[in-house]
Design a protein around this motif. Structure first.
Motif, PDB file in Angstrom:
ATOM      1  N   THR A  31       0.809  -1.216   0.000  1.00  0.00           N
ATOM      2  CA  THR A  31       0.000   0.000   0.000  1.00  0.00           C
ATOM      3  C   THR A  31       0.844   1.269   0.000  1.00  0.00           C
ATOM      4  OG1 THR A  31      -0.151  -0.137   2.414  1.00  0.00           O
ATOM      5  CG2 THR A  31      -1.954  -1.110   1.138  1.00  0.00           C
TER       6      THR A  31
ATOM      7  N   TRP B   8       3.235   4.465   5.920  1.00  0.00           N
ATOM      8  CA  TRP B   8       2.081   4.133   6.745  1.00  0.00           C
ATOM      9  C   TRP B   8       2.495   3.680   8.142  1.00  0.00           C
ATOM     10  CZ3 TRP B   8      -2.629   5.429   5.342  1.00  0.00           C
ATOM     11  CH2 TRP B   8      -2.908   5.599   3.986  1.00  0.00           C
TER      12      TRP B   8
ATOM     13  N   GLN C 260      -0.176   2.915  10.248  1.00  0.00           N
ATOM     14  CA  GLN C 260      -1.238   1.914  10.322  1.00  0.00           C
ATOM     15  C   GLN C 260      -1.723   1.671   8.892  1.00  0.00           C
ATOM     16  OE1 GLN C 260      -4.142   2.591  13.540  1.00  0.00           O
ATOM     17  NE2 GLN C 260      -2.783   4.181  14.300  1.00  0.00           N
ATOM     18  N   PRO C 261      -1.159   0.683   8.224  1.00  0.00           N
ATOM     19  CA  PRO C 261      -1.444   0.500   6.797  1.00  0.00           C
ATOM     20  C   PRO C 261      -2.914   0.204   6.513  1.00  0.00           C
ATOM     21  CG  PRO C 261       0.492  -0.751   7.460  1.00  0.00           C
ATOM     22  CD  PRO C 261      -0.163  -0.275   8.707  1.00  0.00           C
TER      23      PRO C 261
ATOM     24  N   TYR D  63      -9.012   2.635   5.842  1.00  0.00           N
ATOM     25  CA  TYR D  63      -7.775   3.313   6.242  1.00  0.00           C
ATOM     26  C   TYR D  63      -7.858   3.843   7.671  1.00  0.00           C
ATOM     27  CZ  TYR D  63     -10.161   7.810   5.472  1.00  0.00           C
ATOM     28  OH  TYR D  63     -11.032   8.871   5.541  1.00  0.00           O
TER      29      TYR D  63
ATOM     30  N   LEU E  41      -5.642   6.935   9.404  1.00  0.00           N
ATOM     31  CA  LEU E  41      -4.530   7.878   9.340  1.00  0.00           C
ATOM     32  C   LEU E  41      -3.863   8.018  10.706  1.00  0.00           C
ATOM     33  CD1 LEU E  41      -5.941  10.703   7.027  1.00  0.00           C
ATOM     34  CD2 LEU E  41      -4.760   8.589   6.405  1.00  0.00           C
ATOM     35  N   ASN E  42      -2.608   8.427  10.685  1.00  0.00           N
ATOM     36  CA  ASN E  42      -1.793   8.475  11.893  1.00  0.00           C
ATOM     37  C   ASN E  42      -2.398   9.374  12.966  1.00  0.00           C
ATOM     38  OD1 ASN E  42       0.854   9.969  13.266  1.00  0.00           O
ATOM     39  ND2 ASN E  42       0.974   7.757  13.102  1.00  0.00           N
TER      40      ASN E  42
ATOM     41  N   ASN F 221       2.659  13.178   8.972  1.00  0.00           N
ATOM     42  CA  ASN F 221       2.507  11.831   8.439  1.00  0.00           C
ATOM     43  C   ASN F 221       1.123  11.645   7.818  1.00  0.00           C
ATOM     44  OD1 ASN F 221       4.653   9.449   9.128  1.00  0.00           O
ATOM     45  ND2 ASN F 221       2.695   8.629   8.455  1.00  0.00           N
ATOM     46  N   ARG F 222       0.096  12.226   8.444  1.00  0.00           N
ATOM     47  CA  ARG F 222      -1.254  12.139   7.877  1.00  0.00           C
ATOM     48  C   ARG F 222      -1.307  12.760   6.490  1.00  0.00           C
ATOM     49  NH1 ARG F 222      -3.038  13.430  13.144  1.00  0.00           N
ATOM     50  NH2 ARG F 222      -3.335  15.624  12.615  1.00  0.00           N
TER      51      ARG F 222
ATOM     52  N   GLU G 102       0.204  10.219   4.138  1.00  0.00           N
ATOM     53  CA  GLU G 102      -0.688   9.067   4.022  1.00  0.00           C
ATOM     54  C   GLU G 102      -1.899   9.398   3.156  1.00  0.00           C
ATOM     55  OE1 GLU G 102       0.242   6.871   8.315  1.00  0.00           O
ATOM     56  OE2 GLU G 102      -1.431   8.257   8.154  1.00  0.00           O
TER      57      GLU G 102
ATOM     58  N   TRP H 137      -1.063   9.228  -0.431  1.00  0.00           N
ATOM     59  CA  TRP H 137      -1.020   7.851  -0.927  1.00  0.00           C
ATOM     60  C   TRP H 137      -2.422   7.268  -1.090  1.00  0.00           C
ATOM     61  CZ3 TRP H 137       2.514   5.139  -3.333  1.00  0.00           C
ATOM     62  CH2 TRP H 137       3.831   5.587  -3.278  1.00  0.00           C
TER      63      TRP H 137
END
Length: 304
Positions: free
Chosen positions: A89, A93, A95-96, A119, A121-122, A128-129, A132, A135
């Motif tokens: 993915t 991530w 938390q993938p 999904y 998100l962090n 990071n969010r 993510e 992606w």
């Protein structure tokens, strides 16, 4: 035929309690779902995926568990069938997500499949969010080649815990928190970022990123659509003293081609003794969905 999609971050997957998991998934089953997007699937891979099989049995659905037991997708096998998985993915991530391409069986074996993503998100890093979310947009650009050699971009449906806020502007949407009124100082950091003016502001970037890529927040869409209902934009987490007011952090996004099939969006509230998030429900018109998924194929076929 009505198709019911449920999206739920069930807190810590019941924190190891078999009874809590059973009761929570009995609640989901009572809503007669055809597609379930779950988050916080902690421990579901232990003991040979024992918990995952348990949840499949309770729901009466087939399930796919994402990397690190963070997320999962469950489907009604009489309605959806997988045509491919997405085990890679992308990077970044924490938390993938779990991602599948599935075919809507009532539309027929030659119909266009759709991408489905659960999904999370962090929680702690707005930076990071942001990555993510970028992606996540790649599932709005997945291609499918038919047996006749025609290539199309598949529709996409993504749902999960965004750990951030929707862009303001929808009437009756829960308002953004006031940063200075969030008592938990680390949480101020977790839910905000430094804006262009150098000041810290509440994090709406994941929503902005997904919408820029052409994905639509189905709750926002239904709350403002003719015949829609503002129940679509009800809170998905309760306000509290430390973290701020009611918020709509759990959201489902769809590519615009799926919007004509939307027939309802609402939130089923769950007692805080069961989970810190409520259940988001999306209803789709199966006949319209069939038309959407067969129209691109039929348009390329030669006239009889």
């Amino acid at each position: 035929m009505r198709i019911t999609v449920l999206c739920w971050n069930f807190e810590r997957n019941g924190s190891g309690s078999h009874i809590a998991r059973f009761q929570a998934h009995e609640t989901l089953r009572s809503l007669n779902p055809h597609l379930v997007l779950r988050q916080e699937m902690w421990g579901s891979d232990a003991d040979g995926h024992r918990t995952m099989f348990e949840l499949e049995s309770i729901l009466g659905m087939r399930g796919w568990l994402g990397p690190k037991s963070s997320t999962a997708i469950f489907v009604d096998p009489t309605v959806f069938e997988p045509v491919r998985t997405w085990p890679d993915t992308g990077p970044m991530w924490v938390q993938p997500p779990t991602a599948l391409t599935v075919r809507f069986k009532p539309a027929g074996v030659e119909s266009m499949p759709l991408a489905v993503v659960s999904y999370h998100l962090n929680y702690g890093s707005p930076g990071n969010r942001e990555v993510e979310s970028e992606w996540l947009t790649t599932w709005a650009d997945k291609k499918w080649t038919t047996l006749e050699g025609q290539t199309f971009t598949t529709p996409a449906l993504l749902g999960g815990d965004s750990n951030s806020f929707p862009t303001p502007g929808t009437p009756n949407d829960p308002p953004l928190p006031t940063l200075s009124k969030i008592e938990d100082r680390p949480h101020r950091l977790h839910r905000s970022y430094i804006g262009p003016d150098g000041r810290r502001q509440m994090d709406t970037r994941p929503d902005e990123i997904l919408r820029t890529a052409g994905l639509k927040d189905v709750a926002r869409y239904w709350a403002t659509a003719p015949g829609g209902n503002t129940a679509a934009i009800a809170r998905t987490v309760n306000g509290c003293v430390t973290h701020g007011p009611d918020a709509r952090v759990d959201r489902i996004y769809a590519t615009t081609d799926l919007l004509p099939a939307v027939r309802g969006v609402d939130v089923i509230e769950v007692p805080l003794t069961k989970s810190d998030h409520h259940i988001l429900r999306l209803d789709l018109d199966g006949d319209v969905l069939t038309d959407i998924l067969t129209r691109p194929i039929s348009a390329t076929l030669p006239a009889a």
